[in-house]
Design a protein around this motif. Structure first.
Motif, PDB file in Angstrom:
ATOM      1  N   THR A  68       7.290  55.389  21.692  1.00  0.00           N
ATOM      2  CA  THR A  68       5.833  55.447  21.819  1.00  0.00           C
ATOM      3  C   THR A  68       5.457  55.882  23.224  1.00  0.00           C
ATOM      4  OG1 THR A  68       5.715  53.114  22.481  1.00  0.00           O
ATOM      5  CG2 THR A  68       5.531  53.604  20.130  1.00  0.00           C
ATOM      6  N   SER A  69       4.461  56.752  23.318  1.00  0.00           N
ATOM      7  CA  SER A  69       4.033  57.270  24.613  1.00  0.00           C
ATOM      8  C   SER A  69       2.521  57.378  24.674  1.00  0.00           C
ATOM      9  CB  SER A  69       4.656  58.656  24.854  1.00  0.00           C
ATOM     10  OG  SER A  69       4.131  59.254  26.029  1.00  0.00           O
ATOM     11  N   ASN A  70       1.986  57.236  25.876  1.00  0.00           N
ATOM     12  CA  ASN A  70       0.564  57.549  26.079  1.00  0.00           C
ATOM     13  C   ASN A  70       0.374  59.058  25.954  1.00  0.00           C
ATOM     14  OD1 ASN A  70       2.111  57.753  28.538  1.00  0.00           O
ATOM     15  ND2 ASN A  70       0.207  57.951  29.687  1.00  0.00           N
ATOM     16  N   ILE A 179       3.775  58.051  30.653  1.00  0.00           N
ATOM     17  CA  ILE A 179       3.630  59.196  31.548  1.00  0.00           C
ATOM     18  C   ILE A 179       2.668  58.770  32.652  1.00  0.00           C
ATOM     19  CG2 ILE A 179       2.944  61.620  31.748  1.00  0.00           C
ATOM     20  CD1 ILE A 179       3.606  61.875  28.724  1.00  0.00           C
ATOM     21  N   ARG A 180       3.225  58.479  33.817  1.00  0.00           N
ATOM     22  CA  ARG A 180       2.425  57.918  34.913  1.00  0.00           C
ATOM     23  C   ARG A 180       1.528  58.962  35.576  1.00  0.00           C
ATOM     24  NH1 ARG A 180       2.265  53.063  36.189  1.00  0.00           N
ATOM     25  NH2 ARG A 180       3.872  51.549  35.609  1.00  0.00           N
ATOM     26  N   ILE A 202       7.533  60.188  34.411  1.00  0.00           N
ATOM     27  CA  ILE A 202       7.476  59.431  33.160  1.00  0.00           C
ATOM     28  C   ILE A 202       8.397  58.226  33.307  1.00  0.00           C
ATOM     29  CG2 ILE A 202       9.236  60.951  32.130  1.00  0.00           C
ATOM     30  CD1 ILE A 202       8.015  60.325  29.389  1.00  0.00           C
ATOM     31  N   GLU A 203       7.889  57.063  32.956  1.00  0.00           N
ATOM     32  CA  GLU A 203       8.640  55.821  33.133  1.00  0.00           C
ATOM     33  C   GLU A 203       9.109  55.281  31.786  1.00  0.00           C
ATOM     34  OE1 GLU A 203       8.134  51.336  35.098  1.00  0.00           O
ATOM     35  OE2 GLU A 203       6.564  52.852  35.349  1.00  0.00           O
ATOM     36  N   ILE A 227      -0.186  47.894  33.363  1.00  0.00           N
ATOM     37  CA  ILE A 227      -1.442  48.626  33.182  1.00  0.00           C
ATOM     38  C   ILE A 227      -2.585  47.623  33.136  1.00  0.00           C
ATOM     39  CG2 ILE A 227      -2.772  50.108  31.626  1.00  0.00           C
ATOM     40  CD1 ILE A 227      -0.054  51.219  30.640  1.00  0.00           C
ATOM     41  N   VAL A 228      -3.522  47.796  34.024  1.00  0.00           N
ATOM     42  CA  VAL A 228      -4.697  46.919  34.099  1.00  0.00           C
ATOM     43  C   VAL A 228      -5.935  47.731  33.762  1.00  0.00           C
ATOM     44  CG1 VAL A 228      -6.079  45.389  35.535  1.00  0.00           C
ATOM     45  CG2 VAL A 228      -3.594  45.490  35.849  1.00  0.00           C
TER      46      VAL A 228
END
Length: 229
Positions: A68-70, A179-180, A202-203, A227-228
């Motif tokens: 899963t990825s953003n 993906i930062r 990408i982390e 992630i906030v």
């Protein structure tokens, strides 16, 4: 459009359809993976974009997972492909109907290892059946749990429930990646000026047990990557 944008659009159409045609002659996951990686290198190489993988050692060398990825940009699948290129994992991407019918992406999407998601369908039994078949064949599933590209200012958009359902129904551990970098901004800048090298980070996160109900999948994903919102 600028001249560089026109050139890149033409190049991308030619390369995408070329690899789409090559994929019509492939019927195994190993060769599909090689072609997808080669394609990703061609497109991102032309844009002079490098992919930096954080915690690459967390990517399993083999096995089956729900990756899963953003999702913010059209090159996100290419970023994921290069991030996982040293693993034998091969995933079928969940792809919306618009991509199947696209002049630009159609041939590549239909033949590259994807599962059609038709949001207009009255029932989703065929969709889940196709996933079940792919998993039985030994493949992983790749999905953007936000459902579509995130165009908001938030790091991620709200997750749809489909990703967690897929993991549970198919008993797939969840492999979260994030993906930062602001990939869409980087892509736009690269199209305008491809001479300057750019890096997208990408982390890779820790595997999430599909049976773990301590947190919702979205909450677990945010916790993994701090992630906030």
């Amino acid at each position: 459009m600028t001249l560089n944008q026109i050139k890149m659009a033409i190049y991308s159409i030619i390369v995408t359809n070329y690899y789409g045609f090559k994929l019509t002659k492939i019927n195994n996951s190993i060769d599909r993976k090689k072609i997808r990686i080669d394609y990703a290198n061609k497109i991102l190489g032309k844009l002079n974009i490098k992919v930096k993988v954080i915690n690459e050692d967390k990517i399993p060398k083999d096995g089956q997972y729900l990756l899963t990825s953003n999702h913010r940009t059209i090159i996100d699948p290419l970023i994921v492909e290069l991030a996982t290129q040293n693993s034998t994992i091969f995933g079928h991407w969940i792809a919306k109907k618009e991509l199947y019918n696209s002049v630009f992406f159609g041939k590549f999407t239909r033949n590259g290892g994807t599962i059609l998601l038709d949001r207009e369908a009255l029932q989703m039994s065929d969709f889940f059946k196709d996933i079940k078949v792919c998993v039985k064949e030994g493949n992983s599933i790749y999905i953007f749990p936000e459902g579509t590209r995130n165009k908001t200012d938030s790091p991620i958009a709200e997750f749809k429930e489909g990703a967690q359902i897929i993991a549970i129904k198919n008993r797939l551990p969840i492999l979260p990646v994030f993906i930062r970098s602001k990939a869409n901004d980087i892509l736009m800048d690269a199209v305008k000026n491809p001479k300057e090298q750019r890096i997208i980070e990408i982390e890779i996160g820790d595997l999430i047990d599909y049976k773990d109900r301590t947190l919702s999948f979205e909450e677990a994903y945010k916790k993994q990557f701090n992630i906030v919102q």
